[in-house]
Design a protein around this motif. Structure first.
Motif, PDB file in Angstrom:
ATOM      1  N   PRO A   1       0.778  -1.244   0.000  1.00  0.00           N
ATOM      2  CA  PRO A   1       0.000   0.000   0.000  1.00  0.00           C
ATOM      3  C   PRO A   1       0.807   1.290   0.000  1.00  0.00           C
ATOM      4  N   CYS A   2       2.134   1.216   0.185  1.00  0.00           N
ATOM      5  CA  CYS A   2       2.888   2.478   0.248  1.00  0.00           C
ATOM      6  C   CYS A   2       4.218   2.417  -0.479  1.00  0.00           C
ATOM      7  N   GLY A   3       4.394   1.446  -1.357  1.00  0.00           N
ATOM      8  CA  GLY A   3       5.595   1.414  -2.187  1.00  0.00           C
ATOM      9  C   GLY A   3       6.855   0.965  -1.480  1.00  0.00           C
ATOM     10  N   LEU A   4       6.745   0.117  -0.461  1.00  0.00           N
ATOM     11  CA  LEU A   4       7.925  -0.376   0.241  1.00  0.00           C
ATOM     12  C   LEU A   4       8.798  -1.210  -0.696  1.00  0.00           C
ATOM     13  N   LYS A   5      10.106  -1.034  -0.569  1.00  0.00           N
ATOM     14  CA  LYS A   5      11.036  -1.769  -1.414  1.00  0.00           C
ATOM     15  C   LYS A   5      11.548  -3.027  -0.707  1.00  0.00           C
ATOM     16  N   VAL A   6      12.189  -3.896  -1.461  1.00  0.00           N
ATOM     17  CA  VAL A   6      12.865  -5.062  -0.901  1.00  0.00           C
ATOM     18  C   VAL A   6      14.108  -4.563  -0.161  1.00  0.00           C
ATOM     19  N   PRO A   7      14.689  -5.357   0.740  1.00  0.00           N
ATOM     20  CA  PRO A   7      15.826  -4.882   1.535  1.00  0.00           C
ATOM     21  C   PRO A   7      17.003  -4.346   0.715  1.00  0.00           C
ATOM     22  N   LYS A   8      17.280  -4.949  -0.429  1.00  0.00           N
ATOM     23  CA  LYS A   8      18.432  -4.482  -1.214  1.00  0.00           C
ATOM     24  C   LYS A   8      18.127  -3.207  -1.992  1.00  0.00           C
ATOM     25  N   GLY A   9      16.873  -2.793  -2.053  1.00  0.00           N
ATOM     26  CA  GLY A   9      16.502  -1.561  -2.724  1.00  0.00           C
ATOM     27  C   GLY A   9      16.529  -1.676  -4.232  1.00  0.00           C
TER      28      GLY A   9
END
Length: 305
Positions: free
Chosen positions: A254-262
């Protein structure tokens, strides 16, 4: 500081406590408890509720166990009294330390002009003897008294009771009074779920978006985050659930969170996919809580990548 507010009764299906003047104790206790939660939240106090509605059935043992496990610093149980229709006034019950109970009684009586029946020691009540922290049980008045019972159901009168209880807590635990501006992330809800749903419909939001709003209210209340802030961000990032950008609805992000590596903002694979909307929403709320510096953050057991 962390506090548990216990809206009295609803220990079982038929437990509504005392009654009088057409009112039930469990309902009035819940109304006062929610007002107290909102008041304490203004001062960055982390507040947990033993129950959130009249439909929550929770035993006394579950209430005290929850408080003990959360390691709160104070347990406040809210009740209304009843006797013979003639008795009236407020009182507070304690197990060993009477200082908070006395101050609550004095402040409540001063603000409401109700009779001060005083602080009373009770060692037989489960919520006072089974809690590992400071605990107080507040009897806000007599529900079966012709005048006082009606006052207990009055919102303005409840506000006075809450102000007195909150001031006593702030004084005893030396809580710094916060003067807030704008719309804080860490705060009680600044609109109701129903208002948010109507707002979403007015914006022609997708039904999935509207369906997710109750999850925000439920999960935000657990960590002290204002659900309105989270919902507005959800609306902005997803176009009210319609997406149309890099992400699609099946990401449940819902808010565009990325994976840990970006990665690049235009790369879909740089963004986290969640198995369910509930997981995505919990991650969003944890991300906001971390950003705002909520108590207990950063934490290890989070879905926030």
């Amino acid at each position: 500081m962390k506090i548990m507010i216990d809206a009295g009764h609803r220990n079982n299906q038929n437990d509504y406590g005392a009654s009088g003047n057409g009112f039930k104790e469990s309902s009035l206790a819940l109304s006062i408890s929610k007002k107290l939660q909102a008041e304490l939240n203004k001062h960055q106090v982390i507040v947990y509720m033993s129950r959130e509605s009249e439909n929550n059935i929770i035993s006394l043992e579950q209430r005290t166990s929850k408080a003990n496990n959360l390691n709160v610093g104070l347990y406040v149980s809210i009740h209304c009294n009843a006797y013979n229709g003639q008795a009236h006034g407020i009182e507070a019950l304690y197990y060993s330390d009477d200082s908070l109970a006395k101050d609550i009684c004095n402040r409540m009586s001063k603000l409401t002009n109700a009779r001060n029946r005083g602080a009373k020691q009770r060692k037989d009540l489960h919520v006072l003897k089974a809690t590992k922290m400071d605990a107080v049980l507040v009897e806000c008045g007599f529900i079966d008294h012709p005048q006082e019972g009606k006052l207990l159901a009055d919102s303005n009168y409840q506000d006075k009771l809450v102000k007195a209880i909150a001031e006593a807590i702030i004084h005893k635990y030396k809580i710094v009074v916060q003067e807030q501006q704008g719309t804080p992330i860490i705060s009680p809800a600044t609109a109701t779920l129903e208002q948010c749903e109507e707002w979403a419909k007015s914006k022609n939001a997708k039904q999935t978006f509207i369906n997710n709003l109750p999850i925000y209210f439920k999960e935000c209340s657990k960590v002290g985050i204002n659900p309105v802030v989270a919902i507005v961000q959800y609306a902005k990032e997803t176009g009210y659930g319609k997406f149309g950008g890099v992400l699609t609805e099946d990401f449940k992000n819902p808010c565009g969170l990325k994976v840990p590596k970006g990665g690049d903002c235009k790369d879909p694979e740089a963004h986290k996919r969640f198995a369910t909307w509930e997981e995505g929403i919990k991650a969003h709320i944890d991300h906001l809580a971390l950003y705002a510096g909520a108590e207990g953050y950063p934490k290890s057991d989070t879905l926030d990548p």
